[in-house]
Design a protein around this motif. Structure first.
Motif, short mmCIF file in Angstrom:
data_model
loop_
_atom_site.label_atom_id
_atom_site.label_comp_id
_atom_site.label_asym_id
_atom_site.label_seq_id
_atom_site.Cartn_x
_atom_site.Cartn_y
_atom_site.Cartn_z
N LEU A 6 38.82 -5.76 -28.22
CA LEU A 6 38.45 -5.16 -26.95
C LEU A 6 38.81 -3.69 -27.04
N GLN A 7 37.80 -2.86 -27.17
CA GLN A 7 38.00 -1.41 -27.16
C GLN A 7 37.98 -0.95 -25.71
N MET A 8 39.05 -0.33 -25.29
CA MET A 8 39.18 0.09 -23.90
C MET A 8 39.30 1.60 -23.86
N ASP A 9 38.31 2.24 -23.28
CA ASP A 9 38.28 3.69 -23.14
C ASP A 9 38.34 4.09 -21.67
N SER A 10 38.64 5.33 -21.43
CA SER A 10 38.72 5.85 -20.05
C SER A 10 39.57 4.93 -19.18
N LEU A 11 40.72 4.58 -19.68
CA LEU A 11 41.58 3.65 -18.96
C LEU A 11 42.05 4.24 -17.64
N GLU A 12 42.19 3.35 -16.67
CA GLU A 12 42.60 3.71 -15.32
C GLU A 12 43.86 2.92 -14.96
N PRO A 13 44.67 3.44 -14.05
CA PRO A 13 45.89 2.71 -13.66
C PRO A 13 45.59 1.27 -13.22
N GLN A 14 44.45 1.04 -12.60
CA GLN A 14 44.12 -0.31 -12.14
C GLN A 14 43.76 -1.25 -13.29
N ASP A 15 43.69 -0.74 -14.51
CA ASP A 15 43.52 -1.61 -15.67
C ASP A 15 44.84 -2.20 -16.14
N THR A 16 45.94 -1.78 -15.55
CA THR A 16 47.25 -2.29 -15.91
C THR A 16 47.32 -3.79 -15.65
N ALA A 17 47.65 -4.54 -16.68
CA ALA A 17 47.69 -6.00 -16.59
C ALA A 17 48.15 -6.57 -17.92
N VAL A 18 48.42 -7.86 -17.90
CA VAL A 18 48.59 -8.59 -19.15
C VAL A 18 47.21 -9.09 -19.56
N TYR A 19 46.82 -8.82 -20.77
CA TYR A 19 45.51 -9.19 -21.28
C TYR A 19 45.65 -10.40 -22.20
N TYR A 20 44.78 -11.36 -21.96
CA TYR A 20 44.78 -12.61 -22.72
C TYR A 20 43.43 -12.83 -23.38
N CYS A 21 43.45 -13.42 -24.56
CA CYS A 21 42.19 -13.84 -25.16
C CYS A 21 42.07 -15.36 -25.05
N LYS A 22 40.84 -15.80 -24.98
CA LYS A 22 40.55 -17.21 -24.83
C LYS A 22 39.43 -17.61 -25.77
N ALA A 23 39.56 -18.80 -26.31
CA ALA A 23 38.51 -19.37 -27.15
C ALA A 23 38.08 -20.70 -26.55
N LYS A 24 36.78 -20.89 -26.44
CA LYS A 24 36.26 -22.16 -25.91
C LYS A 24 34.94 -22.46 -26.60
N ARG A 25 34.82 -23.68 -27.03
CA ARG A 25 33.57 -24.08 -27.66
C ARG A 25 32.61 -24.55 -26.59
N PRO A 26 31.40 -24.08 -26.57
CA PRO A 26 30.43 -24.50 -25.55
C PRO A 26 30.29 -26.01 -25.51
N SER A 27 30.21 -26.56 -24.33
CA SER A 27 30.01 -27.98 -24.07
C SER A 27 31.26 -28.81 -24.35
N PHE A 28 32.35 -28.17 -24.71
CA PHE A 28 33.62 -28.85 -24.88
C PHE A 28 34.56 -28.37 -23.78
N ALA A 29 35.40 -29.25 -23.28
CA ALA A 29 36.26 -28.90 -22.16
C ALA A 29 37.47 -28.08 -22.59
N ARG A 30 37.96 -28.31 -23.79
CA ARG A 30 39.22 -27.69 -24.19
C ARG A 30 39.05 -26.20 -24.42
N GLU A 31 40.08 -25.47 -23.98
CA GLU A 31 40.09 -24.04 -24.23
C GLU A 31 41.46 -23.64 -24.74
N TYR A 32 41.50 -22.58 -25.50
CA TYR A 32 42.73 -22.09 -26.11
C TYR A 32 43.00 -20.67 -25.65
N TRP A 33 44.28 -20.39 -25.40
CA TRP A 33 44.68 -19.07 -24.91
C TRP A 33 45.68 -18.44 -25.85
#
Length: 116
Positions: A79-106
Motif C-alpha cells: 500500500l503506497q500512501m502519498d499525500s498523507l493527512e492526519p486523519q489517515d492515522t490508524a493501525v493498518y491491517y492486511c487481510k487475505a480471503k479466498r473468494p467463496s470461502f468463509a475463512r479470512e486471515y489477518w
C-alpha cells in the motif's frame, strides 16, 4: 497461515509511506487481498483491495492518494500512501480471503501516525 505487515511509522502531513504485507502458507494468487485501518474509537474500515482477478478498489477518502499493488513472486501486497493527512492515522491491517470461502486471515497491524 501468516500475514506479516510492516512499514508503518510517524510521518508529517503531506509525506509518504509504503506498507508491505507478506503472506505465508497460502496460494497467494487465489486470494483477495485488502488493507484495512482502524483509528482510535472507530470501526475498522476497508482502505484498498486487490482481488485475485486483478481488480482494485479504494475507499473514497484515499482515492488518488493511495495505491495498492501486489508482487505474486514475493507473495506480498503493498500500500503506497502519498499525500498523507492526519486523519489517515490508524493501525493498518492486511487481510487475505479466498473468494467463496468463509475463512479470512489477518495480519498483526502496523501503526501509521501522521502529524499535522
Amino acid at each position: 497461515v501468516q500475514l506479516q505487515a510492516s512499514g508503518g511509522g510517524l510521518v508529517q502531513a503531506g509525506g509518504s509511506l509504503r506498507l508491505s504485507c507478506a503472506a505465508f502458507g497460502i496460494t497467494f494468487r487465489l486470494y483477495d487481498m485488502g488493507w484495512y485501518r482502524q483509528a482510535p474509537g472507530k470501526q475498522r474500515e476497508l482502505v484498498a483491495g486487490f482481488t485475485s482477478g486483478g481488480s482494485t478498489n479504494y475507499a473514497d477518502s484515499v482515492k488518488g492518494r493511495f495505491t495498492i499493488s501486489r508482487d505474486k513472486d514475493k507473495n506480498t501486497v503493498y500500500l503506497q500512501m502519498d499525500s498523507l493527512e492526519p486523519q489517515d492515522t490508524a493501525v493498518y491491517y492486511c487481510k487475505a480471503k479466498r473468494p467463496s470461502f468463509a475463512r479470512e486471515y489477518w495480519g498483526q497491524g502496523t501503526l501509521v501516525t501522521v502529524s499535522s
